[in-house]
Design a protein around this motif. Structure first.
Motif, PDB file in Angstrom:
ATOM      1  N   ILE A 212       0.936  -0.957   0.093  1.00 58.60           N
ATOM      2  CA  ILE A 212       0.091  -0.130  -0.189  1.00 58.60           C
ATOM      3  C   ILE A 212       0.810   1.153   0.074  1.00 58.60           C
ATOM      4  O   ILE A 212       0.898   2.274  -0.831  1.00 58.60           O
ATOM      5  CB  ILE A 212      -0.677  -0.214   1.047  1.00 58.60           C
ATOM      6  N   LEU A 213       2.250   1.540   0.780  1.00 59.06           N
ATOM      7  CA  LEU A 213       2.471   2.909   1.020  1.00 59.06           C
ATOM      8  C   LEU A 213       3.229   2.850   0.237  1.00 59.06           C
ATOM      9  O   LEU A 213       4.171   4.250  -0.486  1.00 59.06           O
ATOM     10  CB  LEU A 213       2.981   2.988   2.221  1.00 59.06           C
ATOM     11  N   ALA A 214       4.514   1.334  -0.152  1.00 61.35           N
ATOM     12  CA  ALA A 214       5.540   2.079  -1.175  1.00 61.35           C
ATOM     13  C   ALA A 214       4.937   2.725  -2.787  1.00 61.35           C
ATOM     14  O   ALA A 214       5.995   3.576  -3.180  1.00 61.35           O
ATOM     15  CB  ALA A 214       6.504   0.101  -1.227  1.00 61.35           C
ATOM     16  N   PRO A 215       3.823   1.716  -3.533  1.00 62.90           N
ATOM     17  CA  PRO A 215       3.662   2.705  -4.238  1.00 62.90           C
ATOM     18  C   PRO A 215       2.875   4.083  -4.644  1.00 62.90           C
ATOM     19  O   PRO A 215       2.861   4.542  -5.209  1.00 62.90           O
ATOM     20  CB  PRO A 215       1.780   1.506  -4.632  1.00 62.90           C
ATOM     21  N   LEU A 216       2.248   4.363  -3.251  1.00 64.16           N
ATOM     22  CA  LEU A 216       1.499   5.799  -2.878  1.00 64.16           C
ATOM     23  C   LEU A 216       3.432   6.945  -2.528  1.00 64.16           C
ATOM     24  O   LEU A 216       3.043   7.572  -3.261  1.00 64.16           O
ATOM     25  CB  LEU A 216       0.617   5.343  -1.379  1.00 64.16           C
ATOM     26  N   GLY A 217       3.645   6.004  -1.748  1.00 63.20           N
ATOM     27  CA  GLY A 217       5.070   6.721  -2.130  1.00 63.20           C
ATOM     28  C   GLY A 217       5.890   7.269  -3.199  1.00 63.20           C
ATOM     29  O   GLY A 217       7.095   8.161  -3.262  1.00 63.20           O
ATOM     30  N   VAL A 218       6.269   6.037  -4.139  1.00 59.09           N
ATOM     31  CA  VAL A 218       6.129   6.282  -5.878  1.00 59.09           C
ATOM     32  C   VAL A 218       6.062   7.527  -5.687  1.00 59.09           C
ATOM     33  O   VAL A 218       6.429   8.701  -6.730  1.00 59.09           O
ATOM     34  CB  VAL A 218       6.424   5.286  -6.155  1.00 59.09           C
ATOM     35  N   LEU A 219       4.745   7.467  -5.813  1.00 59.68           N
ATOM     36  CA  LEU A 219       3.634   8.081  -7.047  1.00 59.68           C
ATOM     37  C   LEU A 219       3.800  10.051  -6.264  1.00 59.68           C
ATOM     38  O   LEU A 219       4.270  10.815  -6.389  1.00 59.68           O
ATOM     39  CB  LEU A 219       2.478   7.992  -6.618  1.00 59.68           C
ATOM     40  N   LEU A 220       3.685   9.886  -5.162  1.00 60.32           N
ATOM     41  CA  LEU A 220       4.545  11.374  -3.755  1.00 60.32           C
ATOM     42  C   LEU A 220       5.250  11.513  -4.301  1.00 60.32           C
ATOM     43  O   LEU A 220       5.112  12.668  -5.145  1.00 60.32           O
ATOM     44  CB  LEU A 220       3.893  10.744  -2.611  1.00 60.32           C
ATOM     45  N   ALA A 221       6.723  11.229  -4.482  1.00 59.77           N
ATOM     46  CA  ALA A 221       7.896  11.914  -4.963  1.00 59.77           C
ATOM     47  C   ALA A 221       7.877  11.983  -6.077  1.00 59.77           C
ATOM     48  O   ALA A 221       8.127  13.166  -6.607  1.00 59.77           O
ATOM     49  CB  ALA A 221       8.567  10.579  -4.476  1.00 59.77           C
ATOM     50  N   SER A 222       6.504  11.358  -7.334  1.00 59.72           N
ATOM     51  CA  SER A 222       6.902  11.626  -8.633  1.00 59.72           C
ATOM     52  C   SER A 222       6.159  13.109  -9.002  1.00 59.72           C
ATOM     53  O   SER A 222       6.581  13.091  -9.589  1.00 59.72           O
ATOM     54  CB  SER A 222       6.037  10.328  -9.121  1.00 59.72           C
TER      55      SER A 222
END
Length: 462
Positions: free
Chosen positions: A37-47
């Motif tokens: 859950i958190l890893a993909p959302l973290g990637v999108l936030l950084a993007s």
């Protein structure tokens, strides 16, 4: 430890294993769910942060690579930690990660399409709202395209990597490295530390058994004809110090032997005597031949020896019987392969343990072939020659073999059978009794007669 204690111990150990498996599965599932859950959302936030500086294209391309790989990288790190804590229970951990991927992907999808269903389940939507990122957009076509671009790719890459039986190189290499590290650690410590170390015992309780351990044999000294002197010696030097606390032995700090060596011609009852010792002690029992340990593959024999004693540590007390020990611990001459010397060294390192929880009983027909270091004090302290039975012993063996079978023999018949079987081994006498019983059964007799036994003796001498 008698049969009831052995069963109780195994039941308690199974309960601990089930509890540990449940904890391992729960932790793996929770950690995996959070990861996906958190890893993909973290990637999108950084993007999204990066897009404000360099535009949308580059962050979008980086996200396509990072979303499948970043959760997998986190998975590898956590895999190693859980493997170490829970003793490499790969199957349970794999199942937890699979459940985590499924749960995480479902929750991630709910977060992605939250605007479409938030009015139907407002309570759930309110809980998931903090995870909602502006980068997920509110238009249906943008949500759908971005979900298709990211989430299925992540599920495919990660689901395949942690599926049990899959040989994904990334996860498998990390796992192999962890296994190799733990294996080297165990082997190194076993070569230089006593096998009775308490922390090693705790680890051994969770070791999956590869040897065929059994409850204590039912054989007792009363089942052995003759060998009275040997049985008395064993009661004094082995059974007495091992069975319960003995004040006299404790007062003088007398320790029981680590090993017993039985040597003599074939068929003289060495294996039966080993069974009886284990039966009298009432400890879990393992019977092996040297061929069960030796391997034609380099280093595997040493690993087999090491695993044998690691498994022995799971029991409070146990007995290990190794037949044909000369094939395993022969002299380390210069002409022999280096692998053999390593096997002898590894075995002796374990046999040198102070206050071990095991008793090693070894048997050989050729004691002269054993390495000199094997028979020194502190290893096979008690050494007994088991020779051919004398007249009194042969008579006793006939009595033991026939006591549970109907016979017509009198005292004089037993004396005569002992006279006729001079030079016979214990195994020969057992075979004679079996042949006589077969003869009586074939003619449907009521009992074994002296004639049956005399004929069987004559046949054995041909």
């Amino acid at each position: 430890m008698d049969g009831q204690e052995y069963t109780t111990s195994n039941t308690a150990k199974q309960s601990r294993n089930i509890f540990q498996a449940g904890i391992t599965l729960a932790i793996s599932t929770v950690v995996s769910s959070a990861c996906y859950i958190l890893a993909p959302l973290g990637v999108l936030l950084a993007s999204s942060k990066l897009a404000s500086y360099v535009g949308v294209l580059i962050p979008a391309l980086l996200s396509l690579v990072a979303i499948p790989l970043f959760p997998l990288a986190v998975a590898i790190i956590v895999f190693s930690a859980i493997d170490r804590v829970f003793n490499k229970n790969y199957y349970i951990i794999d199942r937890g990660w699979l459940f985590g991927i499924i749960i995480g992907s479902v929750i991630l999808t709910l977060v992605w399409f939250l605007p479409l269903w938030e009015h139907s389940w407002p309570g759930l939507a309110q809980k998931l709202l903090p995870l909602r990122l502006s980068g997920l957009f509110n238009e249906l076509w943008m949500m759908s395209l971005s979900w298709i671009a990211y989430v299925p790719m992540m599920i495919y890459a990660n689901f395949g990597a942690v599926t049990p039986g899959n040989d994904s190189s990334t996860v498998q290499e990390a796992r192999n490295a962890e296994t190799s590290s733990l294996k080297n650690s165990v082997e190194g410590s076993q070569a230089h530390k006593n096998t009775a170390d308490q922390s090693d015992k705790k680890s051994a309780e969770q070791t999956e058994l590869s040897y065929n351990w059994q409850p204590a044999p039912e054989t007792r000294f009363t089942d052995i004809g003759g060998m009275d002197d040997r049985k008395n010696d064993l009661r004094r030097s082995v059974l007495r110090p091992l069975i319960g606390a003995d004040a006299a032995y404790e007062r003088f700090n007398v320790s029981p032997p680590n090993g017993i060596l039985l040597h003599g011609p074939p068929g003289t009852g060495k294996t039966l005597l080993a069974h009886a010792i284990a039966g009298e002690l009432g400890h879990p029992y393992l019977e092996l031949s040297a061929g069960d340990i030796k391997s034609r593959w380099i280093n595997e024999s040493t690993e087999q020896v090491n695993r044998l004693f690691i498994e022995a540590q799971q029991f409070e007390r146990c007995v290990i019987f190794i037949d044909e020990i000369d094939a395993l611990l022969a002299g380390r001459d210069d002409d022999l392969h280096r692998e053999h010397a390593q096997v002898v060294n590894e075995f002796l390192a374990h046999l040198d343990a102070e206050d071990p929880n095991f008793l090693v009983i070894a048997a050989t027909n050729r004691a002269d072939l054993l390495d000199d270091a094997v028979t020194r004090r502190g290893r096979f302290d008690q050494q007994y020659e088991i020779g051919l039975p004398d007249h009194e012993a042969r008579e006793a063996i006939f009595r033991v073999c026939l006591r549970d079978r109907p016979t017509t023999l009198d005292e004089e018949a037993y004396q005569e059978l002992a006279d006729r079987t001079k030079g016979c081994s214990s195994a020969d006498i057992v075979g004679i009794v079996d042949d006589a019983a077969m003869s009586a059964a074939e003619r449907d007799a009521e009992a074994i007669t002296q004639e049956d036994l005399t004929a069987a003796v004559s046949d054995s001498n041909r």
